[in-house]
Design an enzyme around this catalytic site. Sequence first.
Site, PDB file in Angstrom:
ATOM      1  N   ASP A  33      -1.107   6.888   6.570  1.00 24.35           N
ATOM      2  CA  ASP A  33      -2.194   6.024   6.113  1.00 24.35           C
ATOM      3  C   ASP A  33      -2.520   5.092   7.280  1.00 24.35           C
ATOM      4  OD1 ASP A  33      -3.859   4.110   5.076  1.00 24.35           O
ATOM      5  OD2 ASP A  33      -2.555   3.521   3.403  1.00 24.35           O
ATOM      6  N   LYS A  54     -12.335  -1.285   7.931  1.00 21.74           N
ATOM      7  CA  LYS A  54     -11.624  -2.295   8.729  1.00 21.74           C
ATOM      8  C   LYS A  54     -11.970  -2.120  10.214  1.00 21.74           C
ATOM      9  CE  LYS A  54      -8.013  -2.106   5.276  1.00 21.74           C
ATOM     10  NZ  LYS A  54      -8.323  -3.279   4.449  1.00 21.74           N
ATOM     11  N   TRP A 110       0.835  -1.206   0.000  1.00 20.33           N
ATOM     12  CA  TRP A 110       0.000   0.000   0.000  1.00 20.33           C
ATOM     13  C   TRP A 110       0.864   1.247   0.000  1.00 20.33           C
ATOM     14  CZ3 TRP A 110      -4.406  -1.032  -1.865  1.00 20.33           C
ATOM     15  CH2 TRP A 110      -5.030  -2.251  -1.592  1.00 20.33           C
TER      16      TRP A 110
HETATM   17  N1  PMP Z   1      -3.939   1.413   2.693  1.00 20.01           N
HETATM   18  C1  PMP Z   1      -3.975   0.297   3.449  1.00 20.01           C
HETATM   19  C2  PMP Z   1      -2.997   0.158   4.573  1.00 20.01           C
HETATM   20  C3  PMP Z   1      -4.894  -0.708   3.159  1.00 20.01           C
HETATM   21  O1  PMP Z   1      -4.918  -1.814   3.892  1.00 20.01           O
HETATM   22  C4  PMP Z   1      -5.788  -0.555   2.078  1.00 20.01           C
HETATM   23  C5  PMP Z   1      -6.832  -1.588   1.714  1.00 20.01           C
HETATM   24  N2  PMP Z   1      -6.718  -2.815   2.196  1.00 20.01           N
HETATM   25  C6  PMP Z   1      -5.692   0.606   1.313  1.00 20.01           C
HETATM   26  C7  PMP Z   1      -4.777   1.577   1.652  1.00 20.01           C
HETATM   27  C8  PMP Z   1      -6.599   0.825   0.135  1.00 20.01           C
HETATM   28  O2  PMP Z   1      -7.845   1.112   0.631  1.00 20.01           O
HETATM   29  P1  PMP Z   1      -9.151   1.262  -0.283  1.00 20.01           P
HETATM   30  O3  PMP Z   1      -9.511  -0.092  -0.741  1.00 20.01           O
HETATM   31  O4  PMP Z   1     -10.133   1.871   0.683  1.00 20.01           O
HETATM   32  O5  PMP Z   1      -8.814   2.174  -1.406  1.00 20.01           O
END
Ligand code: PMP
Length: 361
Positions: free
Chosen positions: A172, A196, A101
């Site tokens: 994030d 989450k 991510w």
């Molecule tokens: N950052 C992290 C740490 C994540 O775990 C995730 C999704 N699992 C995201 C960003 C992306 O999130 P989204 O699907 O809401 O775009």
Amino acid sequence: METFNFNPGPTALPKEVLLRAQQELVNYQSTGLSILEMSHRSKAYQSIHENAQQSLRKFLNIPDTHEILFLQGGASLQFTMVPMNLLKENQTASYIVTGSWSQKAYKESMKIGKTEITASSEASGFTYIPGKSDWKALDKDISYLHVTSNNTIYGTQWQTFEELPDVPLVIDMSSDIGSRTVPWEKVALAYAGAQKNIGPAGATVVIIRKDVLAETNTQLPAMLDYKVHSNKNSLHNTPPTYSIYLLGLTIEWMIEQGGLTEFIHRSEQKASLLYNTIDESDGFYTGHAEKSSRSRMNITFNLPNSELSEAFLQGTEDEGFVGLSGHRSVGGCRASLYNGVGLASCERLVDYMEKFKKKHS
Ligand code: PMP
């Protein structure tokens, strides 16, 4: 059959929240309307919207120096909006890359402006959070330093933010918001998809310091401009009303349960159960993350070989466990222990792990 939800997100919501939503679904508080049918400009929705913001502020101890926005596009859109709004001309955005991510966030920022990697644990397969001695010196003129507080896929987590330097920090927090304290005075911006720890998919929370907001780029398309959303209290366009309602209910439930302190405690308790089972398995289960970087949210582990892994996962389905396969890029198993996952589910899981080990070792 009873199910025990360990999905990496979206994931388990508290039963009490779902039942209340069910009760209020058709006729919300005697308005004669479902929230799903209501105008986002109505009094009833305005109060849902504001209550959700206030509850989140209370739950996360967010000071008045910071503003809360509810946006759409997931955390992934923040990978783009952060550099668009915060990265200044002739300055650099710095990223500490600790998993897929943060790598995605880094790549998006590259498209917007000058971006550098300050540290990365990619060479090790993202098994740890790089310590200060592994960091490159930061550029003199950085707009911000971006970190991913918890790496959902690899199961590593920044244990503390104390080491981070006194520069505008962007975090994030998608997969550990609401399970740890945040030193808000250090944070320029924090963002998280709600799906989450704090609600369902559809709403993305952005918490931005007001002085940072005052200096964001003003030449942006409206929907990508934090100021536009802030000026309209996240009602510039139709917000994801039902997701924000459920986020509000989830946060209220967490406050009733004892607030952030209680959820920090619960997450430590749940993670310890799993890690102790792994560590006391004489090598039958091995953790992916280095011990000093272990996540309290996503517990990633392997079995001695792929046949056993497959049998283990097959068996979890028969027991009612959901979502325990590791991410396709890591393999093995992953148990995600977000705030809606109860201790009892974790006790069931470690019981299964112990029985499986006895049978196969
Ligand atoms: N950052 C992290 C740490 C994540 O775990 C995730 C999704 N699992 C995201 C960003 C992306 O999130 P989204 O699907 O809401 O775009």
